[in-house]
Design an enzyme around this catalytic site. Structure first.
Site, PDB file in Angstrom:
ATOM      1  N   ASP A 204       0.830  -1.192   0.000  1.00 38.55           N
ATOM      2  CA  ASP A 204       0.000   0.000   0.000  1.00 38.55           C
ATOM      3  C   ASP A 204       0.872   1.252   0.000  1.00 38.55           C
ATOM      4  OD1 ASP A 204      -2.708   1.108   0.267  1.00 38.55           O
ATOM      5  OD2 ASP A 204      -1.989   1.857   2.193  1.00 38.55           O
ATOM      6  N   GLU A 258      14.578 -15.075   0.450  1.00 41.79           N
ATOM      7  CA  GLU A 258      14.820 -16.194   1.381  1.00 41.79           C
ATOM      8  C   GLU A 258      13.912 -17.370   1.042  1.00 41.79           C
ATOM      9  OE1 GLU A 258      13.868 -14.567   5.224  1.00 41.79           O
ATOM     10  OE2 GLU A 258      15.494 -13.097   5.113  1.00 41.79           O
TER      11      GLU A 258
END
Ligand code: GLC
Length: 532
Positions: A204, A258
């Protein structure tokens, strides 16, 4: 799909945005919920979308319907709980549909425990998690920054004698991203959801998260500035696109890496300079994709849309992957805004959205040609219409419930329950259109399938072609041509050979084209030349 899905799955994807309050209600309270989305997975799979983006599902007092987060680690009780999200993820996974959530890093709710602590005293542990400032020398506001939602961006906190920053509602205090603890906390939030199997995040207000640490005044607008800024009266020189924001997105990208496959980030970059949007991709080490608001706000004309697409291609080059979206929960739906409800133009817009180079994001109901719904003033839910009377129409008209079938409740909720926002015309519902091969729904579904099957459409280069005025045509890859006639009359486009794969006028599907392509008023076609 004809080939093994690429690791960069988002490039080949069609993403479908869901406003969870409005998709499907399963507990009869007039508000959609996560179980409702799960129950509609078969439909989403039939439609052929590859990923869902759900607007915020985290706990919120709903001053801004989820964009005022009270707890980043839990699901909004009106929508379900963590177990219902797990069930949704499992059902989506079975259909090979990925789920992208919405994250709000710029601000929290003023009812978040961090802010409650922050405002309790100047010495609180979380005080510096937010942006506080004393009055300026003459006792007035700390600086001239304005809230996007109207009025000054500062609210006085009488108890502690300072002002806090809110670029949106006063109940949405801005976080202080210069504080390393805030950065660490958001790494934890990302991993919390990624570990549950969430495929990525829509971020956002991605350009506003980091603010000038010296709180310098924003300069006045210039006549050449975008309309939105001119309305506000100031350029967001110190409240948008600060260099520090790129540091944050590089850090988030490292967290994404990751995971296997890498998690995806798409930024809500509310910017009107495409070169500035391009910077949010970094050197392929920031956000994977960024929304293109110049496209959203372009006029529905061949010249305007071709212009934005060409400028995007030029600014992004071959390496940054564009996003094409025409409707979302903040702007009028494209079937109303662009097409004034005209079925032919709605079909044309869908052909355009699903054949450009980049990832199409559909908004729930786009596939039906669902239009805005007039919301009477006593049913208003969006705070914007109240805060900016006369200036903002509010965002309720584009947030009304999905239309599943004709009749009371429209299949969204039970017949005798008043939905949280009024229903539109259920005559355009899924059930009716699913039975009609000539419907907008079938056109959308066929376009999604075509995109999946065609490497030209998925990854081929974009080239504009010469056309008569009011017509836009482009080649994708080596063998696919798309032509869109924005005029109210017939046109012929020279130099097109091949076979029409899909026409917005479905009776023209399969027609051979031998040099002169004839297009009816507001007709669009996808032509394959056979050279692919
Ligand atoms: C974004 C959201 C919008 C929200 C605002 C504040 O623009 O899309 O719905 O009101 O941010 O969070």
């Amino acid at each position: 799909m004809t080939e093994a899905p690429s690791i960069q799955w988002w490039r080949d994807a069609v993403v479908y945005q869901i406003y969870p309050r409005s998709f499907q209600d399963t507990n009869g309270d007039g508000v959609g919920d996560l179980a409702g989305i799960t129950s509609r997975m078969e439909y989403l799979s039939w439609l052929g979308v590859d990923a869902l983006w759900l607007t915020p599902i985290t706990d919120s007092p709903d001053d801004d319907f989820g964009y005022d987060v009270r707890n980043y680690y839990n699901v909004h009780p009106a929508l379900g709980d963590l177990a219902s999200l797990d069930r949704l993820l499992e059902a989506a996974g079975r259909c090979e549909i990925r789920v992208v959530l919405d994250i709000v890093p710029n601000h929290t709710s003023d009812r978040h425990a961090w802010f409650k602590d922050a405002r309790a005293s100047r010495e609180s542990a979380h005080r510096d998690w937010y942006v506080w400032a004393g009055p300026s020398r003459d006792g007035s506001l700390p600086n001239n920054w304005l809230s996007v939602f109207g009025g000054p961006a500062w609210e006085h906190d009488a108890a502690t004698g300072e002002f806090y920053l809110h670029q949106f509602l006063p109940s949405q205090p801005d976080l202080n991203w210069w504080n390393p603890q805030v950065r660490d906390e958001f790494d934890r939030i990302l991993r919390f959801w990624f570990d549950r199997g969430v495929a990525g995040f829509r971020i956002d207000t991605a350009n506003k998260v980091v603010k000038d640490s010296l709180l310098r005044d924003n300069p006045p607008v210039r006549p050449t500035d975008p309309l939105m800024q001119r309305r506000l009266g100031q350029r967001p020189a110190w409240t948008s696109s600060q260099s520090g924001v790129h540091e944050v997105w590089r850090r988030w990208r490292t967290v994404c890496r990751e995971y296997e496959p890498e998690r995806m980030l798409v930024g809500e970059t509310w910017l009107f300079d495409l070169n500035e949007v391009a910077r949010y991709y970094g050197a392929d080490d920031e956000l994977h994709m960024n929304f293109n608001f110049p496209f959203v706000y372009a006029d529905f004309s061949a010249e305007a849309l071709r212009g934005v697409v060409e400028r995007t291609e030029a600014a992004f080059g071959g390496t940054r992957w564009p996003v094409w979206t025409a409707s979302n929960h903040d702007v009028s739906r494209f079937p109303s805004r662009w097409c004034r409800g005209d079925r032919r133009r709605i079909g044309m817009a869908l052909i355009m959205l699903l054949t450009l180079r980049g990832t199409p994001f559909l908004y729930y109901g786009d596939e039906l040609g669902m239009t805005d719904v007039a919301v009477p003033s006593d049913r208003t839910a969006d705070p914007l219409s109240r805060r900016m009377p006369g200036q903002h129409r509010g965002r309720d008209p584009e947030r009304t419930p999905m239309l599943w079938r004709p009749g009371p409740g429209a299949g969204f909720t039970v017949a005798d329950v008043e939905p949280w926002l009024p229903l539109g015309d259920s005559q355009v519902s899924v059930d009716q259109q699913r039975d009609d091969q000539a419907s907008t729904l079938h056109l959308c579904r066929d376009l999604i399938r075509l995109r999946h099957e065609s490497s030209d459409l998925r990854s081929g280069d974009y080239t504009s072609l010469d056309t008569p005025d009011g017509v836009w045509a482009y080649r994708r890859g080596t063998g696919t041509v798309v032509a869109l006639n924005f005029r109210d009359g017939e046109v012929t486009v020279p130099g097109v050979r091949g076979r029409i794969l899909i026409a917005s006028e479905r009776a023209h599907d399969g027609t051979d084209v031998a040099g002169l392509l004839r297009l009816g008023p507001a007709e669009a076609v996808v032509v394959i030349s056979g050279q692919e």
